[in-house]
Scaffold this active site. Structure first.
Site, PDB file in Angstrom:
ATOM      1  CG  PHE A 106      -1.925  -1.001   1.382  1.00 34.93           C
ATOM      2  CD1 PHE A 106      -3.052  -0.966   0.576  1.00 34.93           C
ATOM      3  CD2 PHE A 106      -1.801  -2.027   2.301  1.00 34.93           C
ATOM      4  CE1 PHE A 106      -4.037  -1.934   0.686  1.00 34.93           C
ATOM      5  CE2 PHE A 106      -2.781  -3.002   2.422  1.00 34.93           C
ATOM      6  CZ  PHE A 106      -3.891  -2.961   1.612  1.00 34.93           C
ATOM      7  CE  LYS A 152      -4.750   8.934   0.500  1.00 35.64           C
ATOM      8  NZ  LYS A 152      -6.142   8.733   0.696  1.00 35.64           N
ATOM      9  CB  SER A 200      -5.017   4.349  -8.890  1.00 37.11           C
ATOM     10  OG  SER A 200      -5.902   5.417  -9.100  1.00 37.11           O
ATOM     11  CE1 TYR A 250      -1.904   7.552  -6.208  1.00 31.75           C
ATOM     12  CE2 TYR A 250      -3.766   7.950  -7.667  1.00 31.75           C
ATOM     13  CZ  TYR A 250      -3.169   7.225  -6.659  1.00 31.75           C
ATOM     14  OH  TYR A 250      -3.841   6.147  -6.109  1.00 31.75           O
ATOM     15  CE  LYS A 287      -0.579   3.930  -6.432  1.00 32.28           C
ATOM     16  NZ  LYS A 287      -0.122   2.951  -5.426  1.00 32.28           N
ATOM     17  CG  ASN A 310     -12.656   7.857  -5.994  1.00 29.54           C
ATOM     18  OD1 ASN A 310     -12.400   7.381  -7.095  1.00 29.54           O
ATOM     19  ND2 ASN A 310     -12.376   9.097  -5.673  1.00 29.54           N
ATOM     20  CG  ASN A 338      -8.245  11.694  -0.921  1.00 27.92           C
ATOM     21  OD1 ASN A 338      -7.300  11.304  -0.237  1.00 27.92           O
ATOM     22  ND2 ASN A 338      -8.215  11.701  -2.237  1.00 27.92           N
ATOM     23  CG  PHE A 386     -11.636  20.936  -6.108  1.00 30.14           C
ATOM     24  CD1 PHE A 386     -11.394  22.214  -5.617  1.00 30.14           C
ATOM     25  CD2 PHE A 386     -11.115  19.860  -5.401  1.00 30.14           C
ATOM     26  CE1 PHE A 386     -10.656  22.422  -4.461  1.00 30.14           C
ATOM     27  CE2 PHE A 386     -10.367  20.058  -4.248  1.00 30.14           C
ATOM     28  CZ  PHE A 386     -10.143  21.336  -3.770  1.00 30.14           C
ATOM     29  N   GLY A 391      -5.260  18.026 -12.663  1.00 28.40           N
ATOM     30  CA  GLY A 391      -5.121  16.562 -12.670  1.00 28.40           C
ATOM     31  C   GLY A 391      -6.442  15.820 -12.543  1.00 28.40           C
ATOM     32  CG  ASP A 392     -10.003  16.532  -9.886  1.00 24.13           C
ATOM     33  OD1 ASP A 392      -9.490  15.502  -9.423  1.00 24.13           O
ATOM     34  OD2 ASP A 392     -10.650  17.344  -9.203  1.00 24.13           O
TER      35      ASP A 392
HETATM   36  C1  UD1 Z   1      -8.052   9.572  -6.915  1.00 26.31           C
HETATM   37  C2  UD1 Z   1      -8.164   8.314  -7.712  1.00 26.31           C
HETATM   38  C3  UD1 Z   1      -8.376   7.127  -6.822  1.00 26.31           C
HETATM   39  C4  UD1 Z   1      -7.331   7.092  -5.736  1.00 26.31           C
HETATM   40  C5  UD1 Z   1      -7.375   8.392  -4.964  1.00 26.31           C
HETATM   41  C6  UD1 Z   1      -6.270   8.416  -3.945  1.00 26.31           C
HETATM   42  C7  UD1 Z   1      -9.193   9.122  -9.745  1.00 26.31           C
HETATM   43  C8  UD1 Z   1     -10.359   9.058 -10.609  1.00 26.31           C
HETATM   44  N1  UD1 Z   1      -9.293   8.425  -8.616  1.00 26.31           N
HETATM   45  O1  UD1 Z   1      -9.280   9.877  -6.392  1.00 26.31           O
HETATM   46  O2  UD1 Z   1      -8.242   5.948  -7.590  1.00 26.31           O
HETATM   47  O3  UD1 Z   1      -7.624   6.026  -4.862  1.00 26.31           O
HETATM   48  O4  UD1 Z   1      -7.136   9.448  -5.857  1.00 26.31           O
HETATM   49  O5  UD1 Z   1      -6.275   9.626  -3.263  1.00 26.31           O
HETATM   50  O6  UD1 Z   1      -8.212   9.758 -10.046  1.00 26.31           O
HETATM   51  N2  UD1 Z   1     -13.215  17.107  -4.392  1.00 26.31           N
HETATM   52  C9  UD1 Z   1     -13.799  18.310  -4.120  1.00 26.31           C
HETATM   53  N3  UD1 Z   1     -13.400  19.001  -3.019  1.00 26.31           N
HETATM   54  C10 UD1 Z   1     -12.433  18.525  -2.157  1.00 26.31           C
HETATM   55  C11 UD1 Z   1     -11.846  17.262  -2.443  1.00 26.31           C
HETATM   56  C12 UD1 Z   1     -12.249  16.576  -3.566  1.00 26.31           C
HETATM   57  O7  UD1 Z   1     -14.666  18.781  -4.874  1.00 26.31           O
HETATM   58  O8  UD1 Z   1     -12.110  19.203  -1.180  1.00 26.31           O
HETATM   59  C13 UD1 Z   1     -13.663  16.362  -5.576  1.00 26.31           C
HETATM   60  C14 UD1 Z   1     -12.531  16.070  -6.545  1.00 26.31           C
HETATM   61  O9  UD1 Z   1     -12.346  17.135  -7.432  1.00 26.31           O
HETATM   62  C15 UD1 Z   1     -13.051  14.807  -7.210  1.00 26.31           C
HETATM   63  C16 UD1 Z   1     -13.852  14.117  -6.107  1.00 26.31           C
HETATM   64  O10 UD1 Z   1     -14.141  15.114  -5.132  1.00 26.31           O
HETATM   65  O11 UD1 Z   1     -13.944  15.132  -8.248  1.00 26.31           O
HETATM   66  C17 UD1 Z   1     -13.092  12.999  -5.441  1.00 26.31           C
HETATM   67  O12 UD1 Z   1     -11.819  13.508  -5.099  1.00 26.31           O
HETATM   68  P1  UD1 Z   1     -10.815  12.693  -4.174  1.00 26.31           P
HETATM   69  O13 UD1 Z   1     -11.520  12.189  -2.977  1.00 26.31           O
HETATM   70  O14 UD1 Z   1      -9.617  13.547  -3.975  1.00 26.31           O
HETATM   71  O15 UD1 Z   1     -10.451  11.430  -5.010  1.00 26.31           O
HETATM   72  P2  UD1 Z   1      -9.942  11.301  -6.545  1.00 26.31           P
HETATM   73  O16 UD1 Z   1      -8.973  12.365  -6.856  1.00 26.31           O
HETATM   74  O17 UD1 Z   1     -11.115  11.112  -7.422  1.00 26.31           O
END
Ligand code: UD1
Length: 356
Positions: free
Chosen positions: A85, A89, A129, A153, A157, A183, A203, A222, A298-299
């Site tokens: 793990f 990330k 991922s 990131y 992977k 996720n 996250n 975001f 990166g999103d």
């Molecule tokens: C990414 C990976 C996932 C990995 C994870 C590890 C993708 C699709 N997925 O998750 O496989 O396990 O990273 O960290 O790349 N958001 C907000 N506001 C915030 C935080 C997040 O709007 O304060 C939104 C993000 O823009 C995104 C969603 O919530 O659209 C999920 O974000 P997050 O929880 O950070 O995970 P991913 O980046 O999707």
């Protein structure tokens, strides 16, 4: 091969790693755990032990890029398989710190591979991922979907997977289960374990929990200009308990045949950021203030799993829904307003803090 009995867990103090320790201890495995606590705390092991009712095993504080420290762990223990793990990330952070991401995630994995190979350990369950997939056409992504990593990131992977696949082709008997998580969120239902990143969380779920408990003023969503029904990005959220169950099942299948096996882990259903906000509000019974912020570097727009392969081959299906994920994440946050650090219960477990 019989299911392996002594497992080295790298990153075992982290969010998924700590839940995996509980799952593996519950199923009779002996564990060796390594972690550098860069985004976690050693306090978590007292909780793992409280839930599992067993000592976690020998814990080493080390950085997986430290070749000599890692080799010393393999010298001291007879390891049957590794669950890896340990990694950086955060997608957004990786765009600002690409070198650190490649060094830790790719360099850490090759250092681990070398130690495994030198000690004749050829069984690995690897944390991959869904972020390595390209944007696709909006449908669920199967394991054969087009690859197109959108961040360092994700690229790290994908690089690891390519290296592991090549090693599997060239080293007889080498077996890797690469699990491409969508996720993972939520927490252990006891409220003792959960996601507790150091500093400001990246996250969504820990951000939501911290807003709900009053540690942060508001959530920044975001982007609301994605091509999705409500304009916010869509993800396939998966309960961490379902995620770690899949790892335990992966260990049981390491004997199915050598080579690289790749599986998606997801629910198969997408939720937008605003849908997760609504589900979390429901779980915590209070409003979550949020504002709309620019898209995060990166999103991607949407990531939903086609996870039929793992259901077909292993019979693994996630059992918990978004409401349950939010409920458990909220319980953890409420019971631990300042995180795992509030639980410095001492145990007499064998603890090794450095190798040498
Ligand atoms: C990414 C990976 C996932 C990995 C994870 C590890 C993708 C699709 N997925 O998750 O496989 O396990 O990273 O960290 O790349 N958001 C907000 N506001 C915030 C935080 C997040 O709007 O304060 C939104 C993000 O823009 C995104 C969603 O919530 O659209 C999920 O974000 P997050 O929880 O950070 O995970 P991913 O980046 O999707």
């Amino acid at each position: 091969m019989n299911p392996p009995s002594t497992i080295l867990v790298t990153g075992g103090a982290g969010f998924i790693g700590s839940h995996a320790c509980v799952e593996l201890l519950d199923h009779g495995y002996e564990l060796i755990v390594v972690d550098d606590y860069s985004n976690s705390s050693s306090q978590v092991f007292a909780r793992v032990e409280r839930i599992a009712g067993r000592f976690v095993g020998t814990v080493y504080e080390l950085d997986i890029r430290d070749r000599h420290a890692l080799a010393a762990v393999f010298d001291r223990h007879s390891v049957d398989a590794v669950v890896h793990f340990a990694a950086l990330k955060a997608v957004g952070e990786s765009t600002r710190m690409p070198v650190e991401y490649y060094d830790t995630n790719v360099g850490g994995t090759t250092t681990l591979l070398r130690a495994m190979h030198e000690h004749g350990v050829h069984h690995l369950v690897f944390s991959s991922s869904c972020s390595l997939y390209g944007d696709g056409d909006g449908g669920p992504l199967g394991e054969d979907a087009v690859v197109g990593p959108g961040s360092p990131y994700a690229a790290s992977k994908w690089a690891c997977e390519q290296i592991l696949a090549d090693v599997c082709r060239r080293v007889p008997g080498f077996t890797v289960m690469a699990l491409r998580y969508f996720n993972p969120v939520g927490a252990h239902p006891s409220g003792l374990l959960g996601e507790e990143p150091r500093g400001t969380p990246d996250n969504l779920m820990p951000c939501l929990a911290q807003v709900a408990v009053g540690r942060r003023e508001r959530l920044h969503v975001f982007g609301d200009d994605w091509d999705t029904p409500d304009g916010t990005a869509v993800r396939d959220y998966l309960h961490v308990m379902d995620t770690v169950e899949a790892h335990r099942i992966a260990l049981e299948h390491l004997g199915d045949g050598p080579g690289m096996h790749v599986y998606n882990l997801g629910v198969g259903q997408g939720s937008s950021v605003l849908e997760v906000v609504a589900a979390f509000q429901e779980a915590c019974g209070r409003p979550i203030p949020y504002d709309i912020a620019p898209r995060r570097p990166g999103d991607v727009r949407e990531r939903v799993a086609d996870a039929t392969a793992v259901a077909r081959d292993w019979g693994w299906r996630p059992r918990r829904n978004l409401a349950g994920m939010c409920r458990d994440a909220w319980r953890f946050q409420q019971l631990n307003p300042s995180g795992h650090a509030g639980s410095a219960r001492q145990t007499n477990r064998k603890r090794v803090t450095s190798c040498g």
